[in-house]
Design an enzyme around this catalytic site. Structure first.
Site, short mmCIF file in Angstrom:
data_model
loop_
_atom_site.label_atom_id
_atom_site.label_comp_id
_atom_site.label_asym_id
_atom_site.label_seq_id
_atom_site.Cartn_x
_atom_site.Cartn_y
_atom_site.Cartn_z
N ILE A 129 33.58 12.61 9.91
CA ILE A 129 34.27 11.03 10.43
C ILE A 129 35.22 10.60 9.33
O ILE A 129 34.55 9.97 8.32
CB ILE A 129 33.53 10.52 11.01
N ASN A 157 40.19 9.90 11.81
CA ASN A 157 39.98 8.68 12.75
C ASN A 157 40.97 7.87 12.01
O ASN A 157 41.20 6.60 11.98
CB ASN A 157 38.62 8.21 12.88
N TYR A 211 54.03 3.95 11.12
CA TYR A 211 53.15 4.55 11.72
C TYR A 211 53.60 4.95 13.27
O TYR A 211 52.37 6.34 14.46
CB TYR A 211 52.90 3.02 12.00
N LYS A 233 52.08 9.12 13.28
CA LYS A 233 50.98 8.99 15.16
C LYS A 233 52.09 11.32 15.73
O LYS A 233 51.33 11.67 16.27
CB LYS A 233 50.14 8.35 15.74
N THR A 263 40.02 -4.51 16.55
CA THR A 263 39.52 -3.89 14.96
C THR A 263 39.95 -4.68 13.99
O THR A 263 41.01 -5.77 14.51
CB THR A 263 39.70 -2.40 14.32
N1 LIG Z 1 42.86 -0.87 16.23
C1 LIG Z 1 43.64 -0.29 17.82
O1 LIG Z 1 44.26 -0.75 18.59
C2 LIG Z 1 44.28 0.65 17.57
C3 LIG Z 1 44.71 1.57 18.91
C4 LIG Z 1 45.74 3.02 18.97
C5 LIG Z 1 44.87 3.88 17.51
N2 LIG Z 1 44.31 3.75 16.87
C6 LIG Z 1 43.81 4.41 15.22
O2 LIG Z 1 42.05 4.28 15.87
C7 LIG Z 1 41.94 4.75 14.45
C8 LIG Z 1 41.38 3.74 13.68
O3 LIG Z 1 41.61 2.81 13.30
P1 LIG Z 1 40.57 0.87 13.45
O4 LIG Z 1 41.45 0.38 14.54
O5 LIG Z 1 39.20 1.00 14.02
O6 LIG Z 1 41.38 0.98 12.18
P2 LIG Z 1 40.71 -0.20 11.12
O7 LIG Z 1 39.55 -0.45 11.68
O8 LIG Z 1 41.44 -0.83 10.63
O9 LIG Z 1 39.48 0.78 9.99
C9 LIG Z 1 40.16 1.86 9.64
C10 LIG Z 1 39.41 2.98 8.69
O10 LIG Z 1 39.90 4.08 8.31
C11 LIG Z 1 40.08 3.58 6.88
N3 LIG Z 1 40.73 3.86 5.82
C12 LIG Z 1 41.88 3.36 5.62
N4 LIG Z 1 42.85 3.41 4.53
C13 LIG Z 1 42.42 4.87 3.76
C14 LIG Z 1 41.93 5.55 2.93
N5 LIG Z 1 43.39 4.97 2.08
N6 LIG Z 1 41.20 6.47 2.33
C15 LIG Z 1 39.98 6.25 3.06
N7 LIG Z 1 40.15 5.59 4.17
C16 LIG Z 1 41.36 4.54 5.02
C17 LIG Z 1 39.26 2.74 6.39
O11 LIG Z 1 38.17 2.57 5.05
P3 LIG Z 1 38.44 1.43 3.63
O12 LIG Z 1 38.99 0.69 4.73
O13 LIG Z 1 36.76 1.60 3.42
O14 LIG Z 1 38.48 2.79 3.13
C18 LIG Z 1 38.52 2.27 8.14
O15 LIG Z 1 37.19 2.75 7.81
C19 LIG Z 1 43.38 5.40 13.48
O16 LIG Z 1 43.86 6.22 13.59
C20 LIG Z 1 44.32 3.92 14.16
O17 LIG Z 1 45.18 4.35 13.47
C21 LIG Z 1 44.17 1.84 16.90
#
Ligand SMILES: NC(=O)c1ccc[n+]([C@@H]2O[C@H](COP(=O)([O-])OP(=O)(O)OC[C@H]3O[C@@H](n4cnc5c(N)ncnc54)[C@H](OP(=O)(O)O)[C@@H]3O)[C@@H](O)[C@H]2O)c1
Length: 241
Positions: A6, A75, A142, A146, A179
C-alpha cells in the site's frame, strides 16, 4: 498468507486501509510513504519518496513463496499546485506527475515482473479520482495524472487478457474523503480555482466520507474485484454505497 503493498500508508485513506487489513491475522502489509505512522508486527514500512524516481526504480518487491494473494494498492497521491496553467510552479508539475502517475506505473511494472509467474491471486488497485474523468479548473496536472492512471490501468487489463494472465487491475475512484488532501484543496485561492466554495461546502455539510469508511469500500473491491463492472470503477458503484 496474503500480502498487501500500500503506498501512502502514513495518512488518510492509505493509513485507514492498512489498519483495516491488519485486523486479519492472515494479512501482512508492506507500506510505503515518506513518513511512518503505523507500528504493528505484521506491518513493514518502506520509507520511499515517490517523487524521486531513482528511489522508486530501486524499490524491490520481495520474493513471497507462500503467497496465496498479492495485492498492490497505488494509493499515494497529491493534488499539487492548484492554479490555472500559466501560473503553476514547474517543479510541482514534475513532482505531481512523478508521484501520481510515473511512480505507480513503475510499481505496477515491477509488481507484474516479480509476481506475474506466481500461482498467487494477483490484484492491482490504482486509486484514481473522478477528477481524472471530469475536468476541474486549477487541477490541470492532478486531473491529467489520474486520467493517465485510468488509461494505464485499462491497457494493462487488455494486455493481461491477451497474455492470458490472471492479473486483475482496477482503477478505483474513492469518492470525496475527509483527509489532508481535502484541507489542502480548501486552502487554495478562489482566483486559482472556481470550485473552491463547493469544496468548502462539502466539508461544512458533512459530505466528506471518513477515511475508515472509504477503506472498507476499497476492501470490498479487494475481496470481490468482480464488483467492478469494468476497469474504471468507483466506490459509488457499490450496491449500497
Ligand atoms: N481525499 C479525497 O477526497 C480524494 C478524492 C479522490 C481521490 N483521492 C485519492 O485518494 C488517494 C489517497 O488520498 P488521501 O486523501 O488519503 O491523501 P492524504 O491524506 O493527503 O495522504 C496522502 C498519502 O500519500 C503519501 N504521499 C504523498 N506524497 C508522497 C511521496 N512523494 N512519496 C511517498 N508517499 C507520498 C503521504 O505520505 P507521506 O506524506 O508520509 O509521504 C500520505 O500517506 C490519492 O491517490 C488521492 O488522489 C482522494
Amino acid at each position: 498468507m496474503n500480502y498487501y503493498f500500500i503506498t501512502g500508508s502514513s495518512k488518510g485513506l492509505g493509513k485507514a486501509l492498512v489498519e483495516l487489513l491488519l485486523e486479519d491475522e492472515g494479512h501482512v502489509v508492506f507500506g510505503a510513504a515518506r513518513s511512518q505512522s503505523v507500528q504493528h508486527p505484521r506491518y513493514h514500512h518502506q520509507q520511499l519518496d515517490l517523487a524521486d524516481l531513482d528511489q522508486v526504480t530501486g524499490y524491490r518487491f520481495p520474493e513471497l513463496p507462500d503467497a496465496e494473494t498479492v495485492v498492490l494498492v497505488n494509493n499515494a497521491g497529491i493534488v499539487g499546485d492548484v492554479k490555472h496553467a500559466g501560473n503553476i510552479d514547474n517543479e510541482q508539475i514534475i513532482t505531481c506527475y512523478n508521484t501520481n502517475l510515473i511512480a505507480p506505473a513503475i510499481l505496477c511494472n515491477n509488481f507484474i515482473k516479480t509476481y506475474g509467474g506466481s500461482s498467487a491471486k494477483k490484484l492491482i488497485i490504482n486509486i484514481s479520482s473522478g477528477a481524472g474523468r471530469h475536468p476541474i479548473d486549477g487541477w490541470n496536472v492532478y486531473c491529467s495524472t489520474k486520467a493517465g492512471l485510468d488509461m494505464f490501468s485499462r491497457v494493462v487489463h487488455e494486455e493481461s487478457r491477451i497474455d492470458r494472465s490472471d492479473l486483475i487491475i482496477l482503477s478505483l475512484a474513492p469518492g470525496i474523503i475527509d483527509t489532508g488532501m481535502q484541507s489542502e484543496i480548501r486552502s487554495a485561492d478562489q482566483t486559482d480555482f472556481s470550485g473552491l466554495e463547493k469544496f468548502v461546502a462539502y466539508k461544512a455539510n458533512g459530505d466528506l466520507a471518513a477515511p475508515e469508511l472509504t477503506a472498507k469500500q476499497v476492501l470490498r473491491f479487494i475481496r470481490e474485484p468482480q464488483l467492478a463492472a469494468e476497469v474504471l470503477c468507483s466506490v459509488r458503484d457499490l450496491p449500497d454505497a
